[in-house]
Write a protein that holds these residues in place. Structure first.
Motif, PDB file in Angstrom:
ATOM      1  N   VAL A 299       0.843  -1.196   0.000  1.00 13.00           N
ATOM      2  CA  VAL A 299       0.000   0.000   0.000  1.00 13.00           C
ATOM      3  C   VAL A 299       0.878   1.246   0.000  1.00 13.00           C
ATOM      4  O   VAL A 299       1.691   1.447   0.919  1.00 13.00           O
ATOM      5  N   ASP A 300       0.712   2.059  -1.032  1.00 18.80           N
ATOM      6  CA  ASP A 300       1.416   3.346  -1.133  1.00 18.80           C
ATOM      7  C   ASP A 300       0.548   4.420  -0.478  1.00 18.80           C
ATOM      8  O   ASP A 300      -0.595   4.631  -0.886  1.00 18.80           O
ATOM      9  N   THR A 301       1.067   5.098   0.532  1.00 21.59           N
ATOM     10  CA  THR A 301       0.288   6.087   1.271  1.00 21.59           C
ATOM     11  C   THR A 301       0.701   7.500   0.884  1.00 21.59           C
ATOM     12  O   THR A 301       1.726   7.710   0.235  1.00 21.59           O
ATOM     13  N   ALA A 302      -0.114   8.472   1.308  1.00 23.77           N
ATOM     14  CA  ALA A 302       0.181   9.875   1.020  1.00 23.77           C
ATOM     15  C   ALA A 302       1.365  10.336   1.863  1.00 23.77           C
ATOM     16  O   ALA A 302       1.607   9.826   2.957  1.00 23.77           O
ATOM     17  N   GLY A 303       2.079  11.330   1.367  1.00 24.77           N
ATOM     18  CA  GLY A 303       3.278  11.789   2.064  1.00 24.77           C
ATOM     19  C   GLY A 303       3.267  13.261   2.387  1.00 24.77           C
ATOM     20  O   GLY A 303       4.317  13.890   2.451  1.00 24.77           O
ATOM     21  N   ARG A 304       2.088  13.832   2.575  1.00 29.31           N
ATOM     22  CA  ARG A 304       2.027  15.263   2.876  1.00 29.31           C
ATOM     23  C   ARG A 304       2.540  15.538   4.281  1.00 29.31           C
ATOM     24  O   ARG A 304       2.291  14.784   5.207  1.00 29.31           O
ATOM     25  N   LEU A 305       3.253  16.655   4.414  1.00 29.47           N
ATOM     26  CA  LEU A 305       3.790  17.027   5.732  1.00 29.47           C
ATOM     27  C   LEU A 305       3.444  18.475   6.054  1.00 29.47           C
ATOM     28  O   LEU A 305       4.247  19.194   6.620  1.00 29.47           O
ATOM     29  N   GLN A 306       2.238  18.915   5.683  1.00 24.54           N
ATOM     30  CA  GLN A 306       1.871  20.299   5.976  1.00 24.54           C
ATOM     31  C   GLN A 306       1.859  20.536   7.486  1.00 24.54           C
ATOM     32  O   GLN A 306       2.325  21.545   7.969  1.00 24.54           O
ATOM     33  N   ASN A 307       1.333  19.603   8.210  1.00 22.23           N
ATOM     34  CA  ASN A 307       1.366  19.722   9.663  1.00 22.23           C
ATOM     35  C   ASN A 307       1.370  18.326  10.252  1.00 22.23           C
ATOM     36  O   ASN A 307       0.843  17.378   9.682  1.00 22.23           O
TER      37      ASN A 307
END
Length: 412
Positions: free
Chosen positions: A293-301
């Motif tokens: 499973v490839d997950t999202a990698g956002r690091l906004q907060n």
């Protein structure tokens, strides 16, 4: 009688006066002047020696014969026979056979040449001096720190190396190389379990979550991990749970199509946890060995990331436990990447690290720093842009590649 005579005279007088009135205006008009004769037309004189072309004689008017319209020829319409469209022939996709993973790290030794120039050759050059004084040991320490080994790990390595050199009395280049290799391997904690759990314990597929910040090559690495698993004889299903990047699902589908792996995806912006849940359920239905499973990698907060990844993990665990959580790190970010990595370790239970773009840095010591600071084993390393340039990590082979196999000179 007299009355008739007077009346006749009066009438006669009126007639005379009327006639006179009509004649007077005509007599007052002036006579018309006589008409002047037209001036004679003189022919122009021709200059001497100049030939003037005479005008062409007048032509008789052309007799126009009326055209007779030709009878209209009616061409019968040719009706072409209906051409039936042929059904489009869809060729089956070409399924690639990835190369076996055994020996990849040795085969890709040349990819570490950039790291070897600074990390390996520089250290060996310092250790090969005839006399190792304090200045030499300080230079060795600076070289390790520059190679992103980390301050604490560097001090431990240098202290142990100085002690062993003093006790053993080693002065040869080959002896110093052997001591350095042993210390570097020890710093990489070779006792850690670096195997991938690719089969489920309860009969269900093993579930591997791939996490990491965008830009570290997470989705590409996810596709390469699928090739590693297929090369080792595992059947794989991919879940495109990074729904916030439109290209992520397409990119993962391309990787999966190369090795014949099915990809479960959702619409753009869909709930990542829902896509992950559907992927695991599909993997159970078709009976594959591993669901990746490839997950999202956002690091906004940090809070948003924790909520998102935590939800994905909780939803997936409704089918069974998550067997592996691999953290993808970019080796070129150096020590800065460790701060990002720490955030993920606080969110999910990271079981292994995939270190990408190791061929693009001259600081191979980042492998040591990752394990020292995170306490998590490096399980896979990326050594190039090729599809099969992801190799299982082995500390002994890695250190040997860093230090190289070129002769370091004759023994003293």
């Amino acid at each position: 009688m007299t009355d008739y005579l007077v009346a006749a005279l009066v009438l006669l007088g009126v007639l005379v006066l009327g006639a006179v009135g009509l004649m007077v205006p005509r007599l007052r008009r002036p006579p018309r002047p006589p008409a002047r004769p037209a001036p004679p037309v003189e022919e122009p004189q021709r200059p001497t020696g100049v030939i003037v072309a005479e005008p062409p004689p007048a032509r008789a008017p052309d007799v126009v014969t009326p055209e007779v319209a030709a009878p209209e020829v009616v061409v019968p319409e040719v009706i072409e026979p209906e051409v039936l469209e042929r059904p489009e022939v869809v060729l089956p996709p070409v399924i690639e056979r990835p190369e076996p993973t055994a020996g990849r790290l040795v085969r890709l030794r040349a990819r570490l040449s950039r790291s070897q120039n600074v990390f390996g050759k520089g250290l060996l050059g310092l250790l090969s001096r005839d006399h190792l004084d304090e200045d030499a040991w300080e230079e060795i320490e600076d070289s390790l720190i520059t190679a992103d080994v980390g301050v604490e790990a560097t001090r431990e390595i240098v202290d142990r190396l100085r002690e062993r050199t003093r006790v053993l009395g080693t002065r040869t280049a080959s002896g110093l190389r052997a001591l350095l290799a042993e210390e570097l391997v020890s710093a990489l904690s070779p006792e850690l379990d670096r195997s991938l759990r690719t089969t489920g314990a309860t009969g269900n597929p093993a579930v591997i979550l791939v996490v990491g910040v965008n830009g570290a090559g997470k989705t590409t690495t996810c596709g390469k991990i699928a090739r590693v698993l297929v090369a080792d004889g595992r059947s794989v299903l991919l879940g495109a749970a990074d729904t916030f990047r439109a290209a992520a699902a397409d990119q993962l589908a391309t990787w999966g199509g190369r090795v014949g792996a099915e990809v479960v995806r959702g619409p753009e912006g869909a709930d990542p946890a829902s896509v992950a849940f559907d992927a695991v359920r599909r993997g159970i239905d078709v009976g594959v060995d591993t669901v990746l499973v490839d997950t999202a990698g956002r690091l906004q907060n940090k809070i948003g990331l924790m909520d998102e990844l935590g939800k994905v993990k909780r939803v997936v665990e409704k089918h069974g436990p998550v067997d592996e959580t691999l953290l993808v790190l970019d080796a070129t970010t150096g020590q800065n990447g460790l701060e990002q990595a720490r955030v993920f370790t606080e969110v999910v239970d990271v079981t292994g690290v995939v270190l990408t773009k190791l061929d693009g840095t001259a600081k191979g010591g980042i492998v040591i720093a990752v394990q020292r600071k995170l306490g998590i084993p490096v399980k896979l390393v990326g050594l190039g842009e090729g599809p099969d340039d992801l190799a299982p990590f082995d500390p002994v082979q890695f250190v040997d590649a860093l230090l190289g196999v070129e002769p370091l000179g004759t023994d003293a």
